[in-house]
Design a protein around this motif. Sequence first.
Motif, mmCIF file in Angstrom:
data_model
loop_
_atom_site.group_PDB
_atom_site.id
_atom_site.type_symbol
_atom_site.label_atom_id
_atom_site.label_comp_id
_atom_site.label_asym_id
_atom_site.label_seq_id
_atom_site.Cartn_x
_atom_site.Cartn_y
_atom_site.Cartn_z
ATOM 1 N N ILE A 69 0.725 -1.080 0.194
ATOM 2 C CA ILE A 69 0.137 -0.026 -0.117
ATOM 3 C C ILE A 69 1.008 1.203 -0.038
ATOM 4 O O ILE A 69 1.475 1.582 0.834
ATOM 5 C CB ILE A 69 -0.873 0.090 1.332
ATOM 6 C CG1 ILE A 69 -1.777 -1.292 1.301
ATOM 7 C CG2 ILE A 69 -1.841 1.319 1.161
ATOM 8 C CD1 ILE A 69 -2.388 -1.616 2.597
ATOM 9 N N PRO A 70 0.996 1.827 -0.853
ATOM 10 C CA PRO A 70 1.734 3.270 -1.316
ATOM 11 C C PRO A 70 0.928 4.325 -0.650
ATOM 12 O O PRO A 70 -0.134 4.344 -1.011
ATOM 13 C CB PRO A 70 2.086 3.485 -2.819
ATOM 14 C CG PRO A 70 0.900 2.680 -3.351
ATOM 15 C CD PRO A 70 0.408 1.503 -2.455
ATOM 16 N N PHE A 71 1.497 5.254 -0.101
ATOM 17 C CA PHE A 71 1.016 6.535 0.298
ATOM 18 C C PHE A 71 1.485 7.753 -0.210
ATOM 19 O O PHE A 71 2.602 7.894 -0.637
ATOM 20 C CB PHE A 71 1.524 6.665 1.962
ATOM 21 C CG PHE A 71 0.625 5.806 2.984
ATOM 22 C CD1 PHE A 71 -0.520 6.151 3.469
ATOM 23 C CD2 PHE A 71 1.210 4.830 3.303
ATOM 24 C CE1 PHE A 71 -1.286 5.253 4.291
ATOM 25 C CE2 PHE A 71 0.668 3.835 4.114
ATOM 26 C CZ PHE A 71 -0.842 4.187 4.599
ATOM 27 N N SER A 72 0.590 8.582 -0.991
ATOM 28 C CA SER A 72 0.716 9.696 -1.539
ATOM 29 C C SER A 72 0.817 10.818 -0.629
ATOM 30 O O SER A 72 1.465 11.924 -1.137
ATOM 31 C CB SER A 72 -0.410 9.971 -2.523
ATOM 32 O OG SER A 72 -1.525 10.101 -2.041
ATOM 33 N N GLU A 73 0.273 10.628 0.425
ATOM 34 C CA GLU A 73 0.322 11.968 1.496
ATOM 35 C C GLU A 73 0.260 11.516 2.774
ATOM 36 O O GLU A 73 -0.446 10.616 3.142
ATOM 37 C CB GLU A 73 -0.936 12.867 1.109
ATOM 38 C CG GLU A 73 -1.057 13.983 1.929
ATOM 39 C CD GLU A 73 -2.165 14.971 1.690
ATOM 40 O OE1 GLU A 73 -2.193 15.839 0.960
ATOM 41 O OE2 GLU A 73 -3.204 14.672 2.375
ATOM 42 N N ILE A 74 0.847 12.027 3.876
ATOM 43 C CA ILE A 74 0.912 11.836 5.033
ATOM 44 C C ILE A 74 0.637 13.210 5.789
ATOM 45 O O ILE A 74 1.341 14.409 5.250
ATOM 46 C CB ILE A 74 2.179 11.281 5.762
ATOM 47 C CG1 ILE A 74 2.477 9.893 5.082
ATOM 48 C CG2 ILE A 74 2.041 11.360 7.267
ATOM 49 C CD1 ILE A 74 3.882 9.451 5.446
ATOM 50 N N LYS A 75 -0.361 13.399 6.477
ATOM 51 C CA LYS A 75 -0.935 14.510 7.321
ATOM 52 C C LYS A 75 -0.938 14.484 8.599
ATOM 53 O O LYS A 75 -1.454 13.540 9.316
ATOM 54 C CB LYS A 75 -2.440 14.768 6.844
ATOM 55 C CG LYS A 75 -3.030 15.845 7.292
ATOM 56 C CD LYS A 75 -4.399 16.248 6.712
ATOM 57 C CE LYS A 75 -5.352 17.009 7.470
ATOM 58 N NZ LYS A 75 -6.761 17.183 7.097
ATOM 59 N N LEU A 76 -0.276 15.490 9.202
ATOM 60 C CA LEU A 76 -0.461 15.656 10.805
ATOM 61 C C LEU A 76 -1.206 17.031 10.992
ATOM 62 O O LEU A 76 -0.808 17.923 10.064
ATOM 63 C CB LEU A 76 1.027 15.642 11.208
ATOM 64 C CG LEU A 76 2.054 14.571 10.967
ATOM 65 C CD1 LEU A 76 3.643 15.085 11.205
ATOM 66 C CD2 LEU A 76 1.753 13.263 11.542
ATOM 67 N N ASN A 77 -1.925 16.877 11.883
ATOM 68 C CA ASN A 77 -2.424 18.187 12.577
ATOM 69 C C ASN A 77 -2.520 18.069 14.031
ATOM 70 O O ASN A 77 -2.651 17.513 14.734
ATOM 71 C CB ASN A 77 -3.752 18.432 11.879
ATOM 72 C CG ASN A 77 -4.813 17.341 12.424
ATOM 73 O OD1 ASN A 77 -4.867 16.232 12.528
ATOM 74 N ND2 ASN A 77 -6.090 17.974 12.845
ATOM 75 N N ALA A 78 -2.597 19.452 14.334
ATOM 76 C CA ALA A 78 -2.784 19.790 15.801
ATOM 77 C C ALA A 78 -3.735 21.285 15.793
ATOM 78 O O ALA A 78 -3.808 22.103 14.866
ATOM 79 C CB ALA A 78 -1.559 20.365 16.395
ATOM 80 N N VAL A 79 -4.394 21.402 16.907
ATOM 81 C CA VAL A 79 -5.399 22.561 16.935
ATOM 82 C C VAL A 79 -4.997 23.065 18.316
ATOM 83 O O VAL A 79 -4.757 22.410 19.564
ATOM 84 C CB VAL A 79 -6.989 22.037 17.174
ATOM 85 C CG1 VAL A 79 -7.726 23.266 17.440
ATOM 86 C CG2 VAL A 79 -7.103 21.332 15.691
ATOM 87 N N LYS A 80 -4.717 24.508 18.363
ATOM 88 C CA LYS A 80 -4.431 25.290 19.642
ATOM 89 C C LYS A 80 -5.266 26.393 19.539
ATOM 90 O O LYS A 80 -5.409 27.005 18.901
ATOM 91 C CB LYS A 80 -3.041 25.540 19.655
ATOM 92 C CG LYS A 80 -2.349 26.048 20.979
ATOM 93 C CD LYS A 80 -1.138 25.426 21.098
ATOM 94 C CE LYS A 80 -0.372 26.207 22.347
ATOM 95 N NZ LYS A 80 -1.015 25.468 23.509
#
Length: 126
Positions: A69-80
């Motif tokens: 399974i190839p990944f085209s995008e890795i997304k990290l997020n945080a809310v402050k």
Amino acid sequence: MKNKFILLECGDDVICLEKDTFKVSKLRELVIREIVSKWRQEICTYKTKINNDLVGSLFSSISARDEFIPFSEIKLNAVKDCQVLKIDGNGWQKGKLEILIFIYPNSHKPNNVCFEFYPDEPIKIE
């Protein structure tokens, strides 16, 4: 968070977090520097041979038994919680800052950091 947000693209806009205040350009630089620093530190700690210039190379793909399974995008997020002062705005606005980090492990597309501001009060459209 509400659906309407302001994309903070102007480097001279100001973000006030809990203890510190930053220009958007400086906060973006600090977030990128910290991600790269932590990544390189982990690479050195585990003595792996992963190319540390490509932060996402470790997770470019995964295997699930016989599946690749190839990944085209890795997304990290945080809310402050924060306050924002836009240079073309109406003073300080309270709200939430969503920090989005996009890593593209299987692409020549540059990794990216975005700041989305979700004001507590509705956005005024003039």
